[in-house]
Design an enzyme around this catalytic site. Structure first.
Site, PDB file in Angstrom:
ATOM      1  N   SER A   8       0.830  -1.203   0.000  1.00  0.00           N
ATOM      2  CA  SER A   8       0.000   0.000   0.000  1.00  0.00           C
ATOM      3  C   SER A   8       0.867   1.256   0.000  1.00  0.00           C
ATOM      4  O   SER A   8       1.658   1.473   0.932  1.00  0.00           O
ATOM      5  CB  SER A   8      -0.907   0.019   1.230  1.00  0.00           C
ATOM      6  OG  SER A   8      -1.451   1.309   1.384  1.00  0.00           O
ATOM      7  N   HIS A  33      -1.048  -1.193  -4.304  1.00  0.00           N
ATOM      8  CA  HIS A  33      -2.332  -0.903  -3.669  1.00  0.00           C
ATOM      9  C   HIS A  33      -2.439   0.606  -3.427  1.00  0.00           C
ATOM     10  O   HIS A  33      -1.566   1.214  -2.793  1.00  0.00           O
ATOM     11  CB  HIS A  33      -2.418  -1.667  -2.343  1.00  0.00           C
ATOM     12  CG  HIS A  33      -3.737  -1.587  -1.663  1.00  0.00           C
ATOM     13  ND1 HIS A  33      -4.815  -2.379  -2.014  1.00  0.00           N
ATOM     14  CD2 HIS A  33      -4.169  -0.807  -0.641  1.00  0.00           C
ATOM     15  CE1 HIS A  33      -5.850  -2.100  -1.225  1.00  0.00           C
ATOM     16  NE2 HIS A  33      -5.483  -1.131  -0.389  1.00  0.00           N
ATOM     17  N   ASP A  35      -4.778   3.567  -1.917  1.00  0.00           N
ATOM     18  CA  ASP A  35      -5.888   3.848  -1.012  1.00  0.00           C
ATOM     19  C   ASP A  35      -6.459   5.236  -1.275  1.00  0.00           C
ATOM     20  O   ASP A  35      -5.808   6.244  -1.017  1.00  0.00           O
ATOM     21  CB  ASP A  35      -5.399   3.757   0.446  1.00  0.00           C
ATOM     22  CG  ASP A  35      -5.143   2.323   0.868  1.00  0.00           C
ATOM     23  OD1 ASP A  35      -6.060   1.499   0.727  1.00  0.00           O
ATOM     24  OD2 ASP A  35      -4.019   2.034   1.319  1.00  0.00           O
ATOM     25  N   MET A  37      -9.201   7.927  -0.276  1.00  0.00           N
ATOM     26  CA  MET A  37     -10.081   8.283   0.852  1.00  0.00           C
ATOM     27  C   MET A  37     -10.627   9.699   0.656  1.00  0.00           C
ATOM     28  O   MET A  37      -9.889  10.582   0.215  1.00  0.00           O
ATOM     29  CB  MET A  37      -9.296   8.225   2.164  1.00  0.00           C
ATOM     30  CG  MET A  37      -8.599   6.889   2.400  1.00  0.00           C
ATOM     31  SD  MET A  37      -7.884   6.824   4.053  1.00  0.00           S
ATOM     32  CE  MET A  37      -6.899   5.330   3.923  1.00  0.00           C
ATOM     33  N   HIS A  66      -8.233   0.902  -4.162  1.00  0.00           N
ATOM     34  CA  HIS A  66      -9.178   0.633  -3.074  1.00  0.00           C
ATOM     35  C   HIS A  66      -9.912   1.934  -2.752  1.00  0.00           C
ATOM     36  O   HIS A  66      -9.340   2.838  -2.152  1.00  0.00           O
ATOM     37  CB  HIS A  66      -8.362   0.117  -1.863  1.00  0.00           C
ATOM     38  CG  HIS A  66      -9.163  -0.140  -0.631  1.00  0.00           C
ATOM     39  ND1 HIS A  66      -8.570  -0.372   0.593  1.00  0.00           N
ATOM     40  CD2 HIS A  66     -10.502  -0.209  -0.421  1.00  0.00           C
ATOM     41  CE1 HIS A  66      -9.509  -0.575   1.509  1.00  0.00           C
ATOM     42  NE2 HIS A  66     -10.687  -0.469   0.916  1.00  0.00           N
ATOM     43  N   MET A  68     -12.186   4.120  -0.735  1.00  0.00           N
ATOM     44  CA  MET A  68     -12.865   4.290   0.546  1.00  0.00           C
ATOM     45  C   MET A  68     -13.570   5.637   0.481  1.00  0.00           C
ATOM     46  O   MET A  68     -13.167   6.618   1.119  1.00  0.00           O
ATOM     47  CB  MET A  68     -11.835   4.232   1.696  1.00  0.00           C
ATOM     48  CG  MET A  68     -11.376   2.815   1.987  1.00  0.00           C
ATOM     49  SD  MET A  68      -9.838   2.755   2.899  1.00  0.00           S
ATOM     50  CE  MET A  68      -8.689   2.943   1.550  1.00  0.00           C
ATOM     51  N   MET A 140     -11.423  -6.276   5.246  1.00  0.00           N
ATOM     52  CA  MET A 140     -10.622  -5.322   6.022  1.00  0.00           C
ATOM     53  C   MET A 140     -10.328  -5.924   7.386  1.00  0.00           C
ATOM     54  O   MET A 140     -11.230  -6.413   8.075  1.00  0.00           O
ATOM     55  CB  MET A 140     -11.377  -4.003   6.220  1.00  0.00           C
ATOM     56  CG  MET A 140     -11.547  -3.140   4.985  1.00  0.00           C
ATOM     57  SD  MET A 140     -10.012  -2.662   4.172  1.00  0.00           S
ATOM     58  CE  MET A 140      -9.148  -1.753   5.462  1.00  0.00           C
ATOM     59  N   ASP A 175      -6.480  -6.605   4.234  1.00  0.00           N
ATOM     60  CA  ASP A 175      -5.871  -5.276   4.270  1.00  0.00           C
ATOM     61  C   ASP A 175      -5.987  -4.712   5.682  1.00  0.00           C
ATOM     62  O   ASP A 175      -7.096  -4.550   6.196  1.00  0.00           O
ATOM     63  CB  ASP A 175      -6.625  -4.395   3.260  1.00  0.00           C
ATOM     64  CG  ASP A 175      -6.056  -3.000   3.134  1.00  0.00           C
ATOM     65  OD1 ASP A 175      -5.009  -2.713   3.731  1.00  0.00           O
ATOM     66  OD2 ASP A 175      -6.688  -2.187   2.418  1.00  0.00           O
TER      67      ASP A 175
HETATM   68  C1  DX5 Z   1      -6.340   1.348   5.575  1.00  0.00           C
HETATM   69  C2  DX5 Z   1      -5.888   1.072   4.187  1.00  0.00           C
HETATM   70  C3  DX5 Z   1      -4.723   0.153   4.096  1.00  0.00           C
HETATM   71  C4  DX5 Z   1      -3.459   0.644   4.771  1.00  0.00           C
HETATM   72  C5  DX5 Z   1      -2.795  -0.566   5.346  1.00  0.00           C
HETATM   73  O1  DX5 Z   1      -7.577   1.930   5.554  1.00  0.00           O
HETATM   74  O2  DX5 Z   1      -6.928   0.513   3.394  1.00  0.00           O
HETATM   75  O3  DX5 Z   1      -4.442  -0.239   2.755  1.00  0.00           O
HETATM   76  O4  DX5 Z   1      -2.569   1.301   3.920  1.00  0.00           O
HETATM   77  O5  DX5 Z   1      -1.706  -0.170   6.095  1.00  0.00           O
HETATM   78  P1  DX5 Z   1      -0.959  -1.131   7.113  1.00  0.00           P
HETATM   79  O6  DX5 Z   1      -0.489  -2.318   6.305  1.00  0.00           O
HETATM   80  O7  DX5 Z   1       0.156  -0.294   7.625  1.00  0.00           O
HETATM   81  O8  DX5 Z   1      -1.957  -1.540   8.134  1.00  0.00           O
HETATM   82 ZN    ZN Z   2      -6.404  -0.397   1.363  1.00  0.00          ZN
END
Ligand code: DX5
Ligand code: ZN
Length: 215
Positions: A8, A33, A35, A37, A66, A68, A140, A175
């Protein structure tokens, strides 16, 4: 076969994304990956469509996006056109099953993989109507929003439920809080794709970290 490893970029240096993403490519990562948000679906804001487009210019690996965000159906096509190869949205962000089916159809019409993610408190059974249409289910293992949180072991049982009932070719991704130990728990439960942010990007030896997740 070893699990698909998707580091990620949330834990990478945002001022040096090209350098950092190349380093995980050279160390054996399978996907990147990303993320996304929006500050509404989760209490954090990260990156959006123009950044995905820029990353696509140099990435040698598939972009595992991903979402969110609220209203993922409004933005999906723009993320796909920016270069997503796997597009995962949240079950909890959608109004009803009909809208979910429509969005899966839209994503797949572009020839890319469609995924649905569930938060820790969401039951895996909600995915039942979609299992035969989905490419990926993302379980998750932390509350979405931030990297570096602790793995929630109670989520691992959901992986087993999905693996037992879903079509064999469904990719089950996890994840949140994934490292060598928690990754093994998930793979033993039936996961075959591991997302890891801090465990990979904050490691002094990225290659070993990726190999640990693969073995
Ligand atoms: C959290 C994200 C993850 C995050 C994971 O909401 O979706 O992808 O980057 O990070 P680690 O591996 O550090 O928990
Ligand atoms: Zn993620």
């Amino acid at each position: 076969m070893s699990a698909i490893i998707s580091p990620s970029i949330l834990s990478a240096d945002f001022a040096n994304l090209e350098r950092d993403m190349k380093s995980v490519e050279n160390a054996g990562a399978d996907w990147h990956h990303i993320d996304v948000m929006d500050g509404h679906f989760v209490p954090n804001i990260t990156i959006g469509i123009p950044v995905v487009k820029s990353l696509k210019n140099f990435s040698k690996l598939p972009l595992d996006v991903h979402l969110m965000i609220e209203n993922p159906d409004i933005y999906a096509e723009r993320f796909i056109k920016a270069g997503a190869d796997i597009l995962t949205f949240h079950y909890e962000a959608m109004k009803n099953d009909a809208e979910i089916l429509k969005l899966i159809g839209l994503i797949k019409s572009f020839g890319i993989k469609a995924g649905i993610s569930i938060k820790p408190k969401t039951s895996p059974e909600v995915l039942l109507p979609f299992w035969d249409k989905l490419d990926l289910a993302l379980v998750m293992t932390v509350e979405p929003g931030f990297g570096g949180q602790d793995f929630m072991p109670e989520c691992a049982v959901k992986i087993k439920t999905i693996r037992k009932n879903a079509p064999e070719n469904l990719i089950i991704q996890v994840d949140g809080g994934i490292n060598a130990q928690t990754g093994k728990i998930c793979v033993d439960a039936g996961a075959n794709s591991l997302v890891a942010g801090s465990y990979i990007y904050k490691s002094n030896d990225i290659k070993t970290a990726i190999n640990n997740l693969k073995s």
